[in-house]
Motif scaffolding. Structure first.
Motif, PDB file in Angstrom:
ATOM      1  N   ALA A   1       0.824  -1.202   0.000  1.00 13.32           N
ATOM      2  CA  ALA A   1       0.000   0.000   0.000  1.00 13.32           C
ATOM      3  C   ALA A   1       0.861   1.256   0.000  1.00 13.32           C
ATOM      4  N   ALA A   2       1.965   1.227   0.725  1.00 11.48           N
ATOM      5  CA  ALA A   2       2.858   2.394   0.758  1.00 11.48           C
ATOM      6  C   ALA A   2       3.501   2.622  -0.599  1.00 11.48           C
ATOM      7  N   GLN A   3       3.901   1.539  -1.293  1.00 11.72           N
ATOM      8  CA  GLN A   3       4.490   1.690  -2.618  1.00 11.72           C
ATOM      9  C   GLN A   3       3.494   2.304  -3.594  1.00 11.72           C
ATOM     10  N   ASP A   4       2.250   1.861  -3.526  1.00 10.51           N
ATOM     11  CA  ASP A   4       1.226   2.414  -4.416  1.00 10.51           C
ATOM     12  C   ASP A   4       0.927   3.867  -4.068  1.00 10.51           C
ATOM     13  N   LEU A   5       0.821   4.173  -2.785  1.00 13.40           N
ATOM     14  CA  LEU A   5       0.446   5.516  -2.356  1.00 13.40           C
ATOM     15  C   LEU A   5       1.493   6.546  -2.775  1.00 13.40           C
ATOM     16  N   PHE A   6       2.755   6.203  -2.616  1.00 13.20           N
ATOM     17  CA  PHE A   6       3.828   7.161  -2.893  1.00 13.20           C
ATOM     18  C   PHE A   6       4.437   7.000  -4.285  1.00 13.20           C
ATOM     19  N   GLY A   7       3.847   6.137  -5.110  1.00 16.35           N
ATOM     20  CA  GLY A   7       4.383   5.959  -6.444  1.00 16.35           C
ATOM     21  C   GLY A   7       5.760   5.333  -6.443  1.00 16.35           C
ATOM     22  N   ARG A   8       6.017   4.423  -5.505  1.00 10.61           N
ATOM     23  CA  ARG A   8       7.316   3.766  -5.398  1.00 10.61           C
ATOM     24  C   ARG A   8       7.188   2.270  -5.683  1.00 10.61           C
ATOM     25  N   GLY A   9       6.417   1.925  -6.683  1.00 13.99           N
ATOM     26  CA  GLY A   9       6.233   0.525  -7.014  1.00 13.99           C
ATOM     27  C   GLY A   9       7.553  -0.171  -7.302  1.00 13.99           C
ATOM     28  N   GLY A  10       7.758  -1.332  -6.672  1.00 14.37           N
ATOM     29  CA  GLY A  10       8.978  -2.092  -6.878  1.00 14.37           C
ATOM     30  C   GLY A  10      10.212  -1.515  -6.218  1.00 14.37           C
ATOM     31  N   GLN A  11      10.033  -0.585  -5.279  1.00 18.05           N
ATOM     32  CA  GLN A  11      11.168   0.068  -4.615  1.00 18.05           C
ATOM     33  C   GLN A  11      11.167  -0.236  -3.113  1.00 18.05           C
ATOM     34  N   LEU A  12      12.367  -0.406  -2.560  1.00 19.50           N
ATOM     35  CA  LEU A  12      12.566  -0.597  -1.128  1.00 19.50           C
ATOM     36  C   LEU A  12      13.663   0.354  -0.652  1.00 19.50           C
ATOM     37  N   THR A  13      13.672   0.643   0.654  1.00 21.38           N
ATOM     38  CA  THR A  13      14.769   1.438   1.228  1.00 21.38           C
ATOM     39  C   THR A  13      15.628   0.615   2.179  1.00 21.38           C
ATOM     40  N   ARG A  14      15.127  -0.540   2.624  1.00 24.04           N
ATOM     41  CA  ARG A  14      15.900  -1.357   3.572  1.00 24.04           C
ATOM     42  C   ARG A  14      15.391  -2.795   3.547  1.00 24.04           C
ATOM     43  N   ILE A  15      16.311  -3.734   3.758  1.00 27.72           N
ATOM     44  CA  ILE A  15      15.954  -5.131   3.962  1.00 27.72           C
ATOM     45  C   ILE A  15      16.635  -5.592   5.242  1.00 27.72           C
ATOM     46  N   ASP A  16      15.849  -6.070   6.201  1.00 30.17           N
ATOM     47  CA  ASP A  16      16.395  -6.608   7.441  1.00 30.17           C
ATOM     48  C   ASP A  16      16.576  -8.118   7.286  1.00 30.17           C
ATOM     49  N   LEU A  17      17.754  -8.585   7.706  1.00 27.75           N
ATOM     50  CA  LEU A  17      18.088 -10.002   7.507  1.00 27.75           C
ATOM     51  C   LEU A  17      18.274 -10.709   8.842  1.00 27.75           C
ATOM     52  N   ARG A  18      17.708 -11.917   8.941  1.00 28.56           N
ATOM     53  CA  ARG A  18      17.982 -12.829  10.040  1.00 28.56           C
ATOM     54  C   ARG A  18      18.756 -14.010   9.440  1.00 28.56           C
ATOM     55  N   LEU A  19      19.990 -14.220   9.920  1.00 28.24           N
ATOM     56  CA  LEU A  19      20.877 -15.237   9.356  1.00 28.24           C
ATOM     57  C   LEU A  19      20.778 -16.540  10.128  1.00 28.24           C
TER      58      LEU A  19
END
Length: 849
Positions: A190-208
């Motif tokens: 919903a945030a990607q659609d609302l702000f026109g950021r389809g297919g975009q991320l700013t961070r990925i949190d990883l658990r190893l």
């Protein structure tokens, strides 16, 4: 010793409570200021770190783009890695919320609720009572933290969120437990659609997977096929560490500035105890005759100084706690540096810090009481009981003084330790102590040459001869003035140099007549002006030409604060539009020219004439194109971004990114154009353009300059207050010293009266001595202050904030300051000596008959 403190010393305190209270207050203020700064910054940093942990959670690693966002295809690539147990995507964006007429800067975080709970449970949405349990996955739903809910109002059920230039209504569906500034959480899709950021991320949190080595995993990730450039891998604690590093130099400099009051407070303790010992000299001598050894007299006076310091420190800790509590409520933990904006911390009491600053207060009082204690120890008992005064203090400390000054000069050349100019601060201390130690030598050297000139004038001769022959006493008396005046001179030169450099810097970085920015930028990144709007501005009547500027944070090193990438319109002659240090270098063909601030040289090793590879590694390559090569064509001064800035031409930025938007527009007016009419035309054009859904801010260069210098003067207002306090303490020391000398020399003045000196002549001798002593103190303070100012300007500031400035000595202001100190010292000595010419001085001669 305890019995003497409760009887002998207590009587002195009872008879002179205000004088001792002044020493206690001086120690109290120094401890309170330093301790409150420590508490405020520690509380703000702890609150900020807690908020970062609640928002970021506790992943093993974080993936971020060096600038902006990155393609979510990276998520699929990472999730397939055999050592990754869980990958949680995040989209963070600054925005503005609107409820009725109220507006609130808001941080929007888009999350995947299915992957979030085990990594960042504080961000997990909790639907409100009666809300659909699937609301956390639905579009148009937001979940607010406590700060956002409090700002918007508990009764609000809807809000409008700005995305780009449009406002979108959203339903408040519940809350999240994350602390810190105002925050809204919603589904990532919903945030990607609302702000026109389809297919975009700013961070990925990883658990190893358990047992996975971070260094090996990062290496395998970066070496995997198709791994995009410009990606940074950060440890979970790097965000808090970046803010700690960002504010560390500011915190240390504030603390050192606060300790100036404690440093001068030591001299006030010295003055009070010196007067007290002089008044009780015969009592100390009588105690010596009755069996009190010189060592016991020294320990008794030292115990008195430590008691004053203990009382002052205890009161200072209490006052510092109250000041910190008040500042946190009124200022929210931000002391003017802008590092903890939006954080509202609660007070975090620290017992170790309280004990440390309390011990500093006691130590300062002990140092201030050392010389009076030595004077009590060295009292010649028989001579003192007869009222004949004490022996003159000897000189001969010039070798130690030269050694201390040389050590101070050597320390000034040492590098910073972990970004803090510790050696430079020690250099300042060594220079001050060495200069004060050299005072007897200086007094002898100056007045030995002046004495022949006053040989035929009786009153000046008596004043100069006493200064020559009692050089040790004179040095002790004016040491407080020397210390306080040298600090005042150093701060005056530093502030004047900084202000002059900032003024000339503003002249270069603000070449245009008007500057335009979208008022929508209050919530984070300013709204961008499209190229069509900039072209329309250039066509307005009265506008000669336009220039654009675009800023973007750039994360080169995850453990350091982000540097600022600035894309702006540059003239052919770059030196006219940027405050370069030296001439700009020609850019080789096929490379992109960049201009780095001084901080980039210090922190990242950028060198003129060489390629800057860290920027190339952090830059996302153009699809199908060659990796860019960035050539450092020059270094420029930047007094805004202490952790680095990189400037490139706006055309190069557009070529490399495809982004032609501008966050700021500069307007040069045509000759004869009316500034007011141009501003009205700009506002009318902005109102017609779809890009300007918010009103625009238009500022003239004069307004920006005046605002910048007003902020500068307000930031350094505390230094003027500290100068006044330091000089007042120094003059109090002069008064106490002369009062002590008058009491010890009553018979001498009485004899002068018997020899025919009038009361006015005796007062003239005392005032002349005061002028002679404070004049040499003013000269020494001026010289020491200039030496300290060189360390502050050329060592402390570059090592703390990574920028340089030109030294400017305001001779007229310094001359007026020294003249005022000499005049005040003369008047102070005259007032202190009035009792010397009274009837008591005449009758004092009869004591030996």
């Amino acid at each position: 010793m305890k019995a003497l403190l409760l009887t002998f010393s207590w009587q002195e305190l009872r008879h002179h409570p205000w004088r001792n209270a002044a020493a206690v207050v001086a120690v109290m203020l120094g401890v309170a200021l330093a301790f409150s700064v420590q508490l405020i910054n520690a509380s703000a940093l702890d609150e900020f770190s807690s908020a970062v942990r609640s928002v970021n959670g506790q992943p093993d690693l974080e993936l971020r783009a060096a600038q902006g966002s990155f393609d979510e295809a990276v998520l699929a690539q990472v999730a397939r890695h055999p050592q990754v147990v869980l990958a949680s995507p995040v989209l963070e964006l600054p925005s503005v919320a609107r409820v009725g007429e109220r507006r609130l800067p808001l941080r929007v975080v888009g999350i995947d609720a299915l992957a979030l709970p085990t990594i960042a449970p504080a961000l997990m949405p909790r639907p409100a009572d009666g809300a659909d349990r699937y609301a956390l996955l639905a579009p148009g739903q937001v979940f607010l933290n406590a700060a956002a809910r409090k700002a918007i109002g508990d009764q609000a059920t809807q809000l409008q969120l700005r995305a780009g230039t449009q406002w979108h209504p959203l339903q408040i569906a519940g809350q999240v437990a994350a602390g810190g500034p105002a925050l809204a959480v919603m589904d990532i899709g919903a945030a990607q659609d609302l702000f026109g950021r389809g297919g975009q991320l700013t961070r990925i949190d990883l658990r190893l997977a358990p047992g996975t080595g971070h260094a090996d995993f990062i290496r395998s990730l970066q070496q995997s096929p198709g791994w995009p450039g410009g990606m940074q891998v950060a440890e979970p604690g790097d965000a808090a560490e970046r803010v700690s590093n960002l504010s560390r130099a500011y915190r240390v400099n504030l603390t050192v500035l606060a300790l100036v009051a404690l440093f001068t407070g030591a001299f006030l303790v010295f003055s009070v105890l010196a007067l007290s010992v002089a008044k009780r000299a015969q009592q100390f001598a009588l105690l010596g005759v009755l069996g009190l050894t010189p060592g016991e007299r020294l320990r008794l006076v030292l115990a008195e100084s430590l008691v004053l310091g203990l009382i002052g420190s205890a009161a200072g800790i209490a006052l510092g706690t109250a000041l910190a509590e008040l500042a946190l409520k009124l200022l929210g933990g931000d002391l003017g540096g802008g590092y903890f904006d939006g954080v509202a911390p609660t007070l975090r009491w620290s017992t170790p810090a309280a004990l440390t600053y309390g011990a500093l207060g006691v130590l300062a009082a002990g140092v201030g009481g050392w010389w009076p204690a030595r004077a009590a120890q060295a009292l010649p008992e028989a001579q003192t009981l007869k009222g004949l005064g004490t022996a003159a203090a000897g000189g001969g400390a010039h070798r130690l003084a030269l050694l201390l000054i040389a050590a101070g000069g050597a320390l000034a050349m040492a590098p910073a330790i972990h970004g803090i100019p510790i050696a430079a601060y020690l250099s300042v201390g060594f220079l001050l102590v060495g200069g004060i130690t050299a005072l007897p030598w200086l007094i002898a050297g100056v007045y030995d040459r002046l004495a022949p000139l006053a040989a035929h004038r009786l009153l000046p001769l008596l004043a100069i001869e006493r200064a020559r022959r009692m050089r040790g006493t004179a040095a002790v008396a004016v040491s407080g003035v020397v210390a306080s005046l040298s600090l005042a001179v150093a701060l005056t030169v530093m502030v004047a140099s900084f202000r002059d450099s900032v003024t000339r810097w503003l002249d270069v970085v603000l070449p245009a007549d008007l500057y335009l920015r979208s008022a929508a930028g209050a919530g984070g990144e300013p709204a961008l002006f499209p190229p069509a709007f900039v072209q329309a501005l250039a066509q307005l009547p009265g506008v000669a030409r336009t220039g654009t500027l675009r800023t973007r944070p750039l994360l080169i090193d995850p453990s350091r604060p982000a540097v600022t990438l600035i894309a702006r319109s540059l003239d052919t002659d770059v030196g006219r539009s940027m405050p370069l240090l030296g001439a700009a270098l020609p850019v080789p063909a096929g490379q992109t020219g960049i201009y780095v601030s001084e901080a980039m040289v210090e922190l990242y090793g950028a060198r003129p004439g060489a390629a800057f590879e860290p920027l190339a590694r952090a830059w996302s390559p153009v699809p199908g194109g060659r990796p860019p090569v960035f050539f450092v064509a020059g270094i420029w001064r930047d007094y805004v971004r202490q952790f680095g800035a990189i400037t490139m031409d706006a055309r190069d930025f557009e070529r490399l990114t495809g982004d032609a938007g501008a966050s700021d527009v500069a307007l040069w007016l045509a000759p004869g154009a009316a500034e007011g009419r141009v501003q009205q035309a700009v506002q009318a054009l902005a109102a017609r353009e779809a890009a300007a859904a918010e009103p625009v801010e238009i500022s003239s260069v004069a307004q920006i300059r005046a605002t910048s210098l007003r902020i500068f003067d307000r930031s350094f207002a505390v230094t003027y207050w500290l100068q006044a306090v330091a000089i007042a303490i120094g003059l109090f020391g002069i008064a106490a010293s002369f009062s002590a000398q008058v009491l010890a020399r009553r018979k001498e003045f009485g004899l002068l009266v018997h020899l025919g000196f009038t009361r006015a002549q005796v007062l003239a001798i005392v005032a002349g001595e005061g002028a002679a002593w404070t004049a040499i103190g003013a000269v020494a303070g001026l010289l020491l202050g200039l030496a300290v100012s060189v360390v502050l300007v050329h060592v402390v500031n570059p090592q703390s904030f990574h920028w340089t400035m030109d030294l400017l000595v305001p001779w007229l202001r310094l001359g007026a300051l020294c003249a005022a100190v000499v005049a005040a010292g003369t008047v102070t000595a005259w007032l202190a000596g009035r009792a010397a010419a009274g009837r008591d001085a005449v009758l004092a001669v009869k004591e030996d008959w």
